[in-house]
Design a protein around this motif. Structure first.
Motif, short mmCIF file in Angstrom:
data_model
loop_
_atom_site.label_atom_id
_atom_site.label_comp_id
_atom_site.label_asym_id
_atom_site.label_seq_id
_atom_site.Cartn_x
_atom_site.Cartn_y
_atom_site.Cartn_z
N UNK A 1 0.83 -1.21 0.00
CA UNK A 1 0.00 0.00 0.00
C UNK A 1 0.86 1.26 0.00
N UNK A 2 2.05 1.17 0.60
CA UNK A 2 2.90 2.35 0.72
C UNK A 2 3.90 2.48 -0.43
N UNK A 3 3.87 1.57 -1.39
CA UNK A 3 4.71 1.78 -2.56
C UNK A 3 5.66 0.68 -2.96
N UNK A 4 5.68 -0.46 -2.22
CA UNK A 4 6.55 -1.54 -2.66
C UNK A 4 6.06 -2.07 -4.00
N UNK A 5 7.00 -2.23 -4.95
CA UNK A 5 6.67 -2.67 -6.30
C UNK A 5 7.47 -3.93 -6.60
N UNK A 6 6.80 -5.08 -6.70
CA UNK A 6 7.50 -6.34 -6.92
C UNK A 6 8.09 -6.42 -8.32
N UNK A 7 7.62 -5.58 -9.23
CA UNK A 7 8.19 -5.56 -10.58
C UNK A 7 9.47 -4.72 -10.63
N UNK A 8 9.67 -3.90 -9.63
CA UNK A 8 10.85 -3.03 -9.54
C UNK A 8 11.30 -3.01 -8.08
N UNK A 9 11.80 -4.14 -7.57
CA UNK A 9 11.95 -4.32 -6.13
C UNK A 9 13.29 -3.93 -5.53
#
Length: 624
Positions: free
Chosen positions: A373-381
């Protein structure tokens, strides 16, 4: 035992040496045992040999001869070189007659223990004189020997669980049927030997005795075995099909064991030198603006130098394995683009444990809804967001800058599945000297930490949490370790929540000690592979469809049952945020392989069959 015997022959006798072999040994000279122990320098040499054996018995970066213990855990995957020793374990190929590696096994450990007992026996029997050049040295050597006897028993117990505690010199002509003892009995005897060592050892070993054991080393070993005794494997957990001798004493939880661990850890943290200064402290050289050259300002110099700067060894290195490996080890593990063989490759299960630093300034696990929810992006981790700085020190990922070179696992020699390349999408980075290239003439030794201060700090924090200690003190202990690594603090909401606090402690342990031979043991001490929570997670994974890659992408955190490996691969994507060589990529999880883990078999190493023949009183480890 007054037969004429060479010192070298004394060292060669194992715990359960055959009587005929012993009597048939032919000395090269006529030095008697009495003559050996009448000479301080000869006794000093025997004590030094106890240190020399550490390299084989305790082992560091290459525990299984060519692979780390990490390669048989959910930290790393081993390659197929050197007959794929680690994969033999992971596919269920070990047995009591055949297992890879040498030096760390039952017979090896007890051969060294015989030396320790011989020293203590001989000094007492023959009245060994003190060092004429420095009075008090003999007491220190005896203190070191008491510690080594405790430590080598600890090495045996952590692999095999229940072992005999041999604190006397065995007569090779006597009864060799020696029984194992329950783990809690072993802990008391290890602690007793540590107490004997503490009474004789100095608070600080300085040059030329630097890196030899001291009071804090013995105090730390007490804390570690007390902590082991408090964990579920020995304190209220359920080991499937348990056949251990002391299983009844392990079946009930006793909180006094956590209290003992707490007090033992506190004694290490409170240890002071004669000037009143605390003996140990976290290494804190270099600041937040200091980065390793060629890392694109990603690898903090402090975190890199932690394993090379002797100031770090002096301040937080409680026990070190000096000169464990040399520069050639790095060549075995480098990416192929750097001339290496990628022998051990970090897995996604480990990488997921490095937390996400959210905009609110606190750390959250990446699989927590708050992180997403706070911005973690598994495509750009990795570089596109903030992660625990230790990730950048420990792992080479797609897009990482390593020695001024951006690594690409989508193409070229480092691509996933290429010859000698990664199968998980990652390469190892921890412990690397980044100024080294194969063949460039830069020679160095790598010193491996056996016990570091953060291990004791985490034991203390966990024991406080288990005994109703101060939440403020627990948070201070955790955040002090994290702050040293430039990591964000634990969220305030965790304070006072016992379960959440424990999750942060366990994750901190896993990240802080990645690739330091801790994970194989801690996973078992907490009975993770057979815990109800992890088994339920594994069952949910299996029920989530037939496509493993889809499950890998959508079902995490992964179960900690030690039965699978997942990775992360770059996929060309016009909207991807990772730019390498003019191409855009997004990262995508994928399933790598399945391993074998059988409970209780894989909770302990098997005792080799020849040892069971030598000692008819021994009971094989559970499941084997």
């Amino acid at each position: 035992m007054k037969k004429a015997i060479l010192i070298i022959n004394i060292l060669a006798i194992g715990l359960f040496a055959c009587k005929k072999d012993f009597l048939d040994r032919k000395p090269d000279d006529q030095m008697t045992e009495q003559q050996v122990f009448a000479d301080y320098e000869k006794v000093n040499k025997l004590v030094t040999d106890l240190y020399s054996d550490l390299k084989s018995r305790s082992r560091g970066l290459a525990f299984l001869q060519h692979f780390s213990l990490s390669a048989i855990t959910d930290e790393c995957r081993g390659s197929t070189v050197e007959n794929g020793q680690s994969r033999t374990y992971n596919t269920g190929g070990w047995n009591p007659n055949d297992q890879p590696g040498s030096g760390f096994k039952w017979g090896d450990i007890y051969a060294t223990l015989r030396i320790a007992n011989l020293i203590l026996h001989g000094v007492k029997m023959y009245g060994t004189p003190d060092n004429p050049l420095n009075k008090g040295d003999l007491d220190v050597r005896l203190g070191e020997t008491y510690f080594m006897r405790a430590y080598y028993h600890y090495l045996a117990a952590r692999l095999y669980g229940e072992v005999p505690y041999i604190d006397y010199l065995i007569d090779p002509n006597g009864d060799l049927a020696i029984k194992q003892e329950p783990f809690h009995t072993l802990v008391e005897k290890i602690s007793s030997d540590c107490d004997s060592a503490i009474a004789l050892l100095p608070v600080n070993q300085t040059d030329p005795q630097f890196a030899r054991v001291e009071k804090g080393t013995a105090l730390a070993l007490k804390a570690i075995v007390r902590w082991m005794a408090a964990t579920p494997l020995y304190n209220g957990g359920v080991l499937p099909n348990d056949t251990r001798i002391g299983k009844e004493s392990y079946s009930g939880r006793d909180n006094k064991r956590w209290e003992a661990a707490r007090d033992a850890a506190k004694a290490v943290l409170n240890l002071r030198m004669e000037n009143g200064q605390l003996r140990y402290g976290l290494y804190a050289n270099y600041g937040p603006g200091d980065f390793v050259s060629g890392s694109n300002n990603k690898v903090y110099t402090r975190l890199y130098q932690l394993f090379y700067d002797f100031n770090a060894f002096r301040t937080e290195g409680i026990f070190m394995l000096m000169n464990d490996k040399w520069e050639a080890w790095q060549g075995d593990n480098y990416p192929p683009s750097e001339g290496g063989g990628s022998r051990q490759q970090p897995v996604q299960e480990q990488v997921d444990e490095y937390e996400y630093i959210a905009p609110d300034g606190y750390g959250y696990p990446i699989y927590d809804a708050r992180a997403v929810a706070d911005g973690y992006d598994d495509a750009n981790p990795y570089d596109g967001i903030k992660r625990d700085p230790r990730l950048y020190r420990d792992v080479i990922y797609n897009g990482a800058t390593f020695r001024n070179s951006v690594k690409n696992m989508a193409t070229g020699p480092d691509r996933i599945g290429a010859t000698n390349s990664t199968t998980t999408g990652y390469f190892l980075r921890k412990f690397y000297r980044e100024d080294y290239r194969p063949g460039n003439g830069v020679g160095f030794q790598i010193h491996f930490p056996l016990i570091r201060l953060p291990e004791i700090m985490l034991i203390y924090a966990e024991a406080l949490n288990e005994t109703g200690g101060s939440p403020d003190e627990i948070m201070t202990m955790l955040n002090t370790i994290r702050q040293r690594s430039f990591m964000a603090p634990v969220p305030p909401a965790v304070k006072g929540d016992k379960e959440k606090t424990n999750e942060y402690i366990q994750r901190e342990r896993r990240v802080e000690f990645f690739y330091e031979n801790k994970r194989w043991f801690t996973a078992r001490l907490y009975l993770e592979p057979s815990s109800a929570v992890q088994l339920a997670r594994e069952q949910a994974w299996q029920a989530a469809g037939n496509d493993n890659d889809t499950r890998s992408q959508n079902f995490w955190p992964y179960p900690k049952c030690q039965r699978m490996v997942n990775g992360m691969k770059p996929v060309e994507d016009a909207n991807g945020k990772i730019m390498i060589g003019g191409k855009k990529y997004s990262m995508q999880r994928f399933y790598v392989s399945t391993w074998v883990f059988v409970a209780p078999t894989h909770y302990f190493f098997p005792i080799m069959q020849d040892e069971l023949i030598k000692d008819p009183a021994l009971q094989q480890a559970p499941g084997w």
